[in-house]
Write a protein that holds these residues in place. Structure first.
Motif, PDB file in Angstrom:
ATOM      1  N   LEU A  32       0.841  -1.206   0.000  1.00  0.00           N
ATOM      2  CA  LEU A  32       0.000   0.000   0.000  1.00  0.00           C
ATOM      3  C   LEU A  32       0.876   1.256   0.000  1.00  0.00           C
ATOM      4  O   LEU A  32       0.607   2.211  -0.747  1.00  0.00           O
ATOM      5  CB  LEU A  32      -0.925  -0.012   1.224  1.00  0.00           C
ATOM      6  N   MET A  35       2.270   1.745  -3.388  1.00  0.00           N
ATOM      7  CA  MET A  35       1.215   2.201  -4.303  1.00  0.00           C
ATOM      8  C   MET A  35       0.919   3.682  -4.089  1.00  0.00           C
ATOM      9  O   MET A  35       0.653   4.410  -5.048  1.00  0.00           O
ATOM     10  CB  MET A  35      -0.078   1.395  -4.077  1.00  0.00           C
ATOM     11  N   LEU A  36       0.972   4.126  -2.835  1.00  0.00           N
ATOM     12  CA  LEU A  36       0.667   5.530  -2.546  1.00  0.00           C
ATOM     13  C   LEU A  36       1.812   6.450  -2.978  1.00  0.00           C
ATOM     14  O   LEU A  36       1.587   7.610  -3.290  1.00  0.00           O
ATOM     15  CB  LEU A  36       0.345   5.717  -1.058  1.00  0.00           C
ATOM     16  N   PRO A  39       1.923   7.714  -7.440  1.00  0.00           N
ATOM     17  CA  PRO A  39       1.471   8.940  -8.110  1.00  0.00           C
ATOM     18  C   PRO A  39       2.412  10.121  -7.874  1.00  0.00           C
ATOM     19  O   PRO A  39       2.637  10.924  -8.776  1.00  0.00           O
ATOM     20  CB  PRO A  39       0.106   9.218  -7.495  1.00  0.00           C
ATOM     21  N   ARG A 218      -7.762  -5.599 -14.325  1.00  0.00           N
ATOM     22  CA  ARG A 218      -7.299  -5.295 -12.959  1.00  0.00           C
ATOM     23  C   ARG A 218      -6.258  -6.320 -12.510  1.00  0.00           C
ATOM     24  O   ARG A 218      -5.282  -5.981 -11.854  1.00  0.00           O
ATOM     25  CB  ARG A 218      -8.480  -5.267 -11.976  1.00  0.00           C
ATOM     26  N   THR A 222      -2.549  -5.433 -11.404  1.00  0.00           N
ATOM     27  CA  THR A 222      -2.110  -5.810 -10.054  1.00  0.00           C
ATOM     28  C   THR A 222      -0.865  -6.694 -10.138  1.00  0.00           C
ATOM     29  O   THR A 222       0.071  -6.533  -9.342  1.00  0.00           O
ATOM     30  CB  THR A 222      -3.250  -6.540  -9.306  1.00  0.00           C
ATOM     31  N   TYR A 237       2.206   4.409 -11.829  1.00  0.00           N
ATOM     32  CA  TYR A 237       0.869   4.979 -11.623  1.00  0.00           C
ATOM     33  C   TYR A 237       0.304   5.332 -12.987  1.00  0.00           C
ATOM     34  O   TYR A 237       0.997   5.929 -13.816  1.00  0.00           O
ATOM     35  CB  TYR A 237       0.937   6.234 -10.739  1.00  0.00           C
TER      36      TYR A 237
ATOM     37  N   LEU B  38      -7.132  -5.551  -5.927  1.00  0.00           N
ATOM     38  CA  LEU B  38      -7.739  -5.199  -7.211  1.00  0.00           C
ATOM     39  C   LEU B  38      -8.501  -3.883  -7.176  1.00  0.00           C
ATOM     40  O   LEU B  38      -8.540  -3.164  -8.179  1.00  0.00           O
ATOM     41  CB  LEU B  38      -8.679  -6.308  -7.685  1.00  0.00           C
ATOM     42  N   TYR B  39      -9.129  -3.584  -6.054  1.00  0.00           N
ATOM     43  CA  TYR B  39      -9.996  -2.408  -6.017  1.00  0.00           C
ATOM     44  C   TYR B  39      -9.547  -1.336  -5.022  1.00  0.00           C
ATOM     45  O   TYR B  39      -9.525  -0.156  -5.364  1.00  0.00           O
ATOM     46  CB  TYR B  39     -11.446  -2.823  -5.695  1.00  0.00           C
ATOM     47  N   SER B  41      -6.582  -0.755  -3.293  1.00  0.00           N
ATOM     48  CA  SER B  41      -5.292  -0.057  -3.433  1.00  0.00           C
ATOM     49  C   SER B  41      -5.308   0.954  -4.586  1.00  0.00           C
ATOM     50  O   SER B  41      -4.841   2.079  -4.410  1.00  0.00           O
ATOM     51  CB  SER B  41      -4.133  -1.045  -3.520  1.00  0.00           C
ATOM     52  N   PRO B  42      -5.895   0.630  -5.793  1.00  0.00           N
ATOM     53  CA  PRO B  42      -5.974   1.692  -6.815  1.00  0.00           C
ATOM     54  C   PRO B  42      -6.847   2.868  -6.361  1.00  0.00           C
ATOM     55  O   PRO B  42      -6.575   4.019  -6.699  1.00  0.00           O
ATOM     56  CB  PRO B  42      -6.607   0.998  -8.022  1.00  0.00           C
ATOM     57  N   PHE B  44      -7.279   3.986  -3.197  1.00  0.00           N
ATOM     58  CA  PHE B  44      -6.503   4.809  -2.261  1.00  0.00           C
ATOM     59  C   PHE B  44      -5.410   5.588  -3.008  1.00  0.00           C
ATOM     60  O   PHE B  44      -5.114   6.735  -2.674  1.00  0.00           O
ATOM     61  CB  PHE B  44      -5.871   3.940  -1.153  1.00  0.00           C
ATOM     62  N   GLN B  45      -4.830   4.924  -4.010  1.00  0.00           N
ATOM     63  CA  GLN B  45      -3.776   5.566  -4.807  1.00  0.00           C
ATOM     64  C   GLN B  45      -4.317   6.844  -5.449  1.00  0.00           C
ATOM     65  O   GLN B  45      -3.669   7.880  -5.455  1.00  0.00           O
ATOM     66  CB  GLN B  45      -3.334   4.589  -5.895  1.00  0.00           C
ATOM     67  N   GLU B  46      -5.517   6.747  -5.988  1.00  0.00           N
ATOM     68  CA  GLU B  46      -6.134   7.894  -6.671  1.00  0.00           C
ATOM     69  C   GLU B  46      -6.389   9.034  -5.677  1.00  0.00           C
ATOM     70  O   GLU B  46      -6.301  10.210  -6.041  1.00  0.00           O
ATOM     71  CB  GLU B  46      -7.435   7.422  -7.329  1.00  0.00           C
TER      72      GLU B  46
END
Lengths: 267, 236
Positions: A32, A35-36, A39, A218, A222, A237, B38-39, B41-42, B44-46
């Motif tokens: 996580l 991933m954060l 961007p 997806r 992933t 991203y 799949l749902y 993490s993207p 939260f990323q956004e």
């Protein structure tokens, strides 16, 4: 030394029960965080590559890059510049005009088809119309790198030649896309992803097929992110644009575009 | 003794529950993990992406001569690029062909003057036992009318015989020539691709050709008289 007497630490069952969730939890947290970070890293690299660099001859202040009048004109110029660049090739290109909610197919600068977008969702990075760097990035056409689709680009039918006239049968096989839902995803340069889904629900299964098509992509994304994270790299991203178009228009767009087609984008 | 029997029953009930709860818990955990990857993490990323850059719009800047020069420069660029882009669309007549829906659009003076059905390539891949193959598709892109013919005849290529299971005749054999099957007019796009008429009018609007563009007699006549040698044809 007797190998049977070597002390091998054995994790007991209750310990293992605690150990596996702990490891999984730690990995999820690490994933996580990566991933954060993605961007932020993408935006920094866009800013460093396409950010405002003052012209040496010009004495204008750097704050011009944050002036809304200048940025509006700059956006307009970037879009026309990208379309002019695309027109130089004789190939088929797309012009995606988000403020106008329209998608055009252009061939050598001539608009041959125009489609109204029924619905759209745009990622926050592309929604930011005041970013000089993103506008600058879009002043050149974006090339398609990968495409995923629910219909074939060319509905090819293979026919073996008959040995003689007795074997000859005139055949008209219907195009399968007349029954299949039309959904496709285009991965462009600079990591931008365009999702196109058919607007109509012609039957109950269209929604389910669309869900599974989206789910499949997806999984692809992933898997890529997991591979990056496991190798201690920040995953990519992907700013996105999700469009809903009339089914027939979506089919025309996908079939018209060459594999490495180009797209001009106005936000 | 009675207590022991009860304890055994309790134990088997616990085991039975365990057999149901354990897999359910494992399934729920796997689904949760999948939903996260799949749902969530993207999503939260956004959320971490900043949606808007700050604008200054300073009044002092707007009064600056260098700023005004930059704005005028941009406006001039936009005008130049727009007129350059506009020049790509010819004021002369041109034809647009949509191969997905098998439709054509004829433009003159940048206005649509005629539209209708046509037939384009069938996307059939014809293969022979000997390893020869042909794909029957209409090419896409920008083309130019290279020639115009009235009462064209068709010199049948090898595939026309192979497709019907007929023996392939020598190159200039009389059986290769067919008259009247291409309509009254033909416009050449090069590489053997033609815009021509058809005797199979019931197939107009369907992808059935070997790569040429077929039209009905009236549309073909209108297009033949509107387009000149050098006129552009855009196929998508």
């Amino acid at each position: 030394m007797d190998p049977e007497n070597v002390n091998i630490p054995v994790i007991s069952r209750p310990e293992r029960k605690r150990f596996i969730p702990a490891i999984t939890g730690a990995f999820i947290l690490y994933y996580l965080i990566m991933m954060l970070i993605a961007p932020v890293k993408t935006l920094n690299s866009i800013n460093s590559e396409y950010g405002f660099t003052p012209d040496e001859k010009s004495v204008v202040s750097d704050s011009i890059a944050t002036d809304s009048t200048y940025l509006a004109l700059f956006r307009e110029r970037a879009f026309i510049q990208a379309r002019v660049d695309m027109a130089a090739s004789d190939s088929l290109c797309l012009s995606l005009n988000l403020p106008d909610s329209s998608v055009n197919i252009d061939i050598a600068g001539v608009t041959v088809s125009r489609t109204e977008i029924s619905k759209m969702t745009v990622s926050r990075m592309l929604k930011d119309r005041q970013s000089y760097a993103i506008t600058s990035m879009l002043s050149k056409p974006l090339t398609i790198e990968n495409a995923f689709s629910s219909i074939p680009r060319e509905p090819l039918m293979i026919k073996m030649a008959p040995k003689d006239t007795s074997e000859y049968k005139p055949d008209i096989i219907p195009d399968t896309a007349d029954y299949e839902p039309v959904n496709f995803i285009l991965e462009l340069e600079e990591g931008i992803v365009i999702y196109v889904y058919q607007d109509e629900r012609l039957n109950a299964f269209d929604g389910i097929r669309c869900f599974f098509f989206d789910l499949g992509y997806r999984f692809v994304r992933t898997w890529r992110a997991l591979k990056s994270v496991i190798t201690l790299k920040v995953p990519e991203y992907n700013p996105y644009i999700k469009l809903r178009l009339p089914r027939e228009d979506a089919k025309i767009l996908y079939r018209a575009l060459p594999e490495k087609g180009q797209i001009a984008l106005l936000r | 003794m009675e207590n022991e029997i009860l304890n055994d029953e309790d134990l088997s009930q616990v085991r039975a529950k365990d057999r149901i709860i354990k897999p359910a818990l494992i399934t729920a955990s796997v689904i949760s993990v999948l939903i996260f990857f799949l749902y969530l993490s993207p999503f939260f990323q956004e959320l971490t992406v900043s949606g808007s850059s700050a604008t200054t719009n300073s009044a002092t800047l707007k009064k600056d001569a260098a700023y005004r020069r930059q704005i005028n420069l941009l406006k001039r660029d936009i005008q130049l690029l727009s007129s350059r882009y506009g020049r790509y669309t010819s004021g002369q007549a041109y034809l647009v062909i949509n191969t997905t829906d098998n439709l054509f659009y004829l433009y003159r003076n940048r206005k649509l003057v005629r539209q209708g059905h046509c037939s384009t390539g069938s996307f059939k891949l014809l293969k022979t036992q000997e390893g020869r193959s042909w794909i029957f598709k209409t090419p896409k892109g920008k083309f130019t009318i290279l020639g115009k013919t009235t009462n064209p005849s068709w010199k049948k290529p090898d595939w026309a015989f192979i497709e019907e299971g007929l023996p392939v005749p020598p190159p200039d054999h009389h059986t290769r020539f067919e008259y009247g099957v291409l309509g009254e007019y033909a416009l050449s796009l090069g590489d053997g691709y033609l815009i021509h008429g058809t005797i199979y009018k019931r197939f107009l609007g369907m992808p059935v050709t070997h790569g040429c563009v077929r039209l009905n007699d009236e549309d073909l006549e209108a297009i033949f008289h509107t387009l000149n040698i050098g006129s552009k044809v855009y196929i998508f």
